[in-house]
Design a protein around this motif. Structure first.
Motif, PDB file in Angstrom:
ATOM      1  N   LEU A  90      49.383 -40.113 -18.677  1.00  0.00           N
ATOM      2  CA  LEU A  90      49.400 -41.315 -17.843  1.00  0.00           C
ATOM      3  C   LEU A  90      48.965 -40.943 -16.427  1.00  0.00           C
ATOM      4  O   LEU A  90      49.389 -39.929 -15.887  1.00  0.00           O
ATOM      5  N   GLU A  91      48.140 -41.804 -15.864  1.00  0.00           N
ATOM      6  CA  GLU A  91      47.570 -41.525 -14.554  1.00  0.00           C
ATOM      7  C   GLU A  91      48.275 -42.347 -13.481  1.00  0.00           C
ATOM      8  O   GLU A  91      48.136 -43.577 -13.471  1.00  0.00           O
ATOM      9  N   PRO A  92      49.032 -41.708 -12.572  1.00  0.00           N
ATOM     10  CA  PRO A  92      49.521 -42.473 -11.418  1.00  0.00           C
ATOM     11  C   PRO A  92      48.306 -43.038 -10.669  1.00  0.00           C
ATOM     12  O   PRO A  92      47.347 -42.310 -10.401  1.00  0.00           O
ATOM     13  N   LEU A 132      46.507 -36.321 -13.010  1.00  0.00           N
ATOM     14  CA  LEU A 132      46.476 -36.494 -11.555  1.00  0.00           C
ATOM     15  C   LEU A 132      45.030 -36.673 -11.105  1.00  0.00           C
ATOM     16  O   LEU A 132      44.133 -35.976 -11.584  1.00  0.00           O
ATOM     17  N   ASP A 133      44.824 -37.625 -10.189  1.00  0.00           N
ATOM     18  CA  ASP A 133      43.486 -37.975  -9.709  1.00  0.00           C
ATOM     19  C   ASP A 133      43.512 -37.859  -8.181  1.00  0.00           C
ATOM     20  O   ASP A 133      44.326 -38.513  -7.515  1.00  0.00           O
ATOM     21  N   THR A 134      42.644 -37.018  -7.630  1.00  0.00           N
ATOM     22  CA  THR A 134      42.691 -36.770  -6.176  1.00  0.00           C
ATOM     23  C   THR A 134      42.462 -38.040  -5.362  1.00  0.00           C
ATOM     24  O   THR A 134      43.009 -38.185  -4.266  1.00  0.00           O
ATOM     25  N   PHE A 135      41.683 -38.982  -5.872  1.00  0.00           N
ATOM     26  CA  PHE A 135      41.449 -40.230  -5.139  1.00  0.00           C
ATOM     27  C   PHE A 135      42.756 -41.010  -4.977  1.00  0.00           C
ATOM     28  O   PHE A 135      43.106 -41.455  -3.884  1.00  0.00           O
ATOM     29  N   HIS A 136      43.492 -41.139  -6.078  1.00  0.00           N
ATOM     30  CA  HIS A 136      44.766 -41.874  -6.014  1.00  0.00           C
ATOM     31  C   HIS A 136      45.801 -41.084  -5.212  1.00  0.00           C
ATOM     32  O   HIS A 136      46.571 -41.663  -4.446  1.00  0.00           O
ATOM     33  N   MET A 137      45.838 -39.764  -5.398  1.00  0.00           N
ATOM     34  CA  MET A 137      46.824 -38.953  -4.678  1.00  0.00           C
ATOM     35  C   MET A 137      46.617 -39.042  -3.174  1.00  0.00           C
ATOM     36  O   MET A 137      47.578 -39.062  -2.402  1.00  0.00           O
ATOM     37  N   PHE A 177      43.000 -33.680 -15.085  1.00  0.00           N
ATOM     38  CA  PHE A 177      42.822 -33.739 -13.631  1.00  0.00           C
ATOM     39  C   PHE A 177      41.487 -34.392 -13.287  1.00  0.00           C
ATOM     40  O   PHE A 177      40.443 -33.965 -13.763  1.00  0.00           O
ATOM     41  N   HIS A 178      41.550 -35.458 -12.466  1.00  0.00           N
ATOM     42  CA  HIS A 178      40.335 -36.146 -12.006  1.00  0.00           C
ATOM     43  C   HIS A 178      40.035 -35.785 -10.556  1.00  0.00           C
ATOM     44  O   HIS A 178      40.954 -35.738  -9.738  1.00  0.00           O
ATOM     45  N   VAL A 179      38.770 -35.581 -10.280  1.00  0.00           N
ATOM     46  CA  VAL A 179      38.387 -35.380  -8.882  1.00  0.00           C
ATOM     47  C   VAL A 179      37.375 -36.415  -8.412  1.00  0.00           C
ATOM     48  O   VAL A 179      36.405 -36.737  -9.102  1.00  0.00           O
ATOM     49  N   ASN A 202      36.728 -40.946  -0.266  1.00  0.00           N
ATOM     50  CA  ASN A 202      36.009 -42.226  -0.296  1.00  0.00           C
ATOM     51  C   ASN A 202      35.548 -42.595  -1.715  1.00  0.00           C
ATOM     52  O   ASN A 202      34.799 -43.523  -1.913  1.00  0.00           O
ATOM     53  N   ARG A 203      35.999 -41.873  -2.683  1.00  0.00           N
ATOM     54  CA  ARG A 203      35.646 -41.977  -4.107  1.00  0.00           C
ATOM     55  C   ARG A 203      34.191 -41.641  -4.397  1.00  0.00           C
ATOM     56  O   ARG A 203      33.655 -41.975  -5.454  1.00  0.00           O
ATOM     57  N   TRP A 204      33.545 -40.991  -3.437  1.00  0.00           N
ATOM     58  CA  TRP A 204      32.250 -40.393  -3.723  1.00  0.00           C
ATOM     59  C   TRP A 204      32.500 -39.020  -4.367  1.00  0.00           C
ATOM     60  O   TRP A 204      33.649 -38.626  -4.548  1.00  0.00           O
ATOM     61  N   GLY A 219      35.108 -34.930 -13.073  1.00  0.00           N
ATOM     62  CA  GLY A 219      34.565 -35.783 -12.015  1.00  0.00           C
ATOM     63  C   GLY A 219      34.583 -37.250 -12.417  1.00  0.00           C
ATOM     64  O   GLY A 219      33.982 -37.642 -13.415  1.00  0.00           O
ATOM     65  N   GLU A 220      35.294 -38.032 -11.625  1.00  0.00           N
ATOM     66  CA  GLU A 220      35.287 -39.490 -11.825  1.00  0.00           C
ATOM     67  C   GLU A 220      35.052 -40.108 -10.456  1.00  0.00           C
ATOM     68  O   GLU A 220      35.978 -40.330  -9.692  1.00  0.00           O
ATOM     69  N   PHE A 221      33.782 -40.334 -10.160  1.00  0.00           N
ATOM     70  CA  PHE A 221      33.455 -40.837  -8.822  1.00  0.00           C
ATOM     71  C   PHE A 221      32.351 -41.874  -8.903  1.00  0.00           C
ATOM     72  O   PHE A 221      31.719 -42.060  -9.947  1.00  0.00           O
TER      73      PHE A 221
HETATM   74 MN    MN Z   1      41.081 -41.434 -12.466  1.00  0.00          MN
END
Ligand code: MN
Ligand code: LER
Length: 267
Positions: free
Chosen positions: A151-153, A184-189, A210-212, A216-218, A245-247
């Motif tokens: 699950l992704e916060p 964990l996704d760095t954009f949300h964190m 892990f999503h990066v 700025n979500r770039w 990578g999810e950008f």
């Molecule tokens: Mn994500």
């Protein structure tokens, strides 16, 4: 560090999915740039030709670390926390139907937007009860397989349910299943966590994926996140999965994919 990037098996409405369109051509490009894997965004496994998918991916020596499922919410409105019992059941059924494909590909199944948003008139606690029940049902459906759910916060602008690592850890306690952890996704964190490093450390071996994306979500390197220290912290937990990578596909999908990969490899 094993690196992957999100690729949709069908046209996707979600704007941070970098690659939509011709699947095989995109897989070839991703492999050509030097990624180790592709994270697949799949709305409905029924619509995917698993044999063909595997042929394309393995012919390019790529792994599939995870399968994203959020399009079922974005495009069909399926939700674990709907006030309509039929919608909740359909969401559980849909996520459970990912298990055979995920088992075959040795991929994590991502629980992101499928958790939904609390409908008007329903309490937050009722949504949490539905969420726990739904995840327990999915976890049970994968028993005896190698499939795990993450699950992704997600940030407050996308859902009212589970924004932070702390809330995610509480949910893990309530669900009580070994095959359930967090993505964990760095954009949300960057939006929700008081300290990204502390949160990574706290989740520890319950980090399943892990999503990066940058602030700025770039692509990583295009914003102000300190990826060196973030990835060092992730490494210190013993995480041996993919950094995916999810950008946004900006300035265009190919440039973003190449720049993000180049930046992360240089680290
Ligand atoms: Mn994500
Ligand atoms: C999905 O991985 C994600 O990060 C969400 O922001 C989707 O809207």
């Amino acid at each position: 560090m094993k690196l992957s990037i999100v690729l949709s098996t069908h046209a996707a409405a979600f704007q941070a999915v970098a690659f939509k369109g011709d699947f095989e051509a995109n897989v070839a490009k991703i492999a050509g740039w030097g990624y180790d894997g592709v994270e697949l965004a799949v709305r409905d496994p029924k619509l995917v030709n698993a044999g063909e998918l595997e042929r394309v991916i393995s012919s390019h020596n790529l792994a599939v670390p995870a399968i994203g499922t959020g399009q079922a919410w974005g495009e069909e409105g399926l939700s674990f926390t709907s006030d309509d019992e039929k919608v909740r059941a359909a969401a559980i059924e849909r996520i459970s139907s990912h298990v055979p494909l995920a088992a075959h590909l040795d991929a994590i199944v991502i629980l992101g937007l499928i958790r939904g948003i609390t409908p008007e008139g329903q309490t937050h606690e009722r949504s949490m009860e539905y969420l726990v029940e739904a995840i327990q049902a999915c976890a049970a459906a994968a028993e005896g397989t190698n499939v795990r759910f993450a699950l992704e916060p997600m940030n407050r602008y996308e859902t009212d349910l589970i924004h932070s690592a702390t809330q995610g850890l509480d949910l893990i306690e309530r669900v009580g299943a070994d095959n359930f952890g967090l993505l964990l996704d760095t954009f949300h964190m960057n939006i929700e966590e008081a300290d990204i490093h502390d949160s990574i450390r706290a989740v520890g071996d319950r980090i399943f994926h892990f999503h990066v994306a940058d602030s700025n979500r770039w692509y990583p390197g295009a914003g102000h996140l300190d990826f060196m220290s973030i990835l060092e912290e992730l490494d210190a937990t013993g995480y041996d999965g993919f950094v995916s990578g999810e950008f946004m596909p900006l300035p265009d999908a190919d440039t973003a994919a190449e720049m993000g990969l180049g930046f992360l490899r240089a680290l």
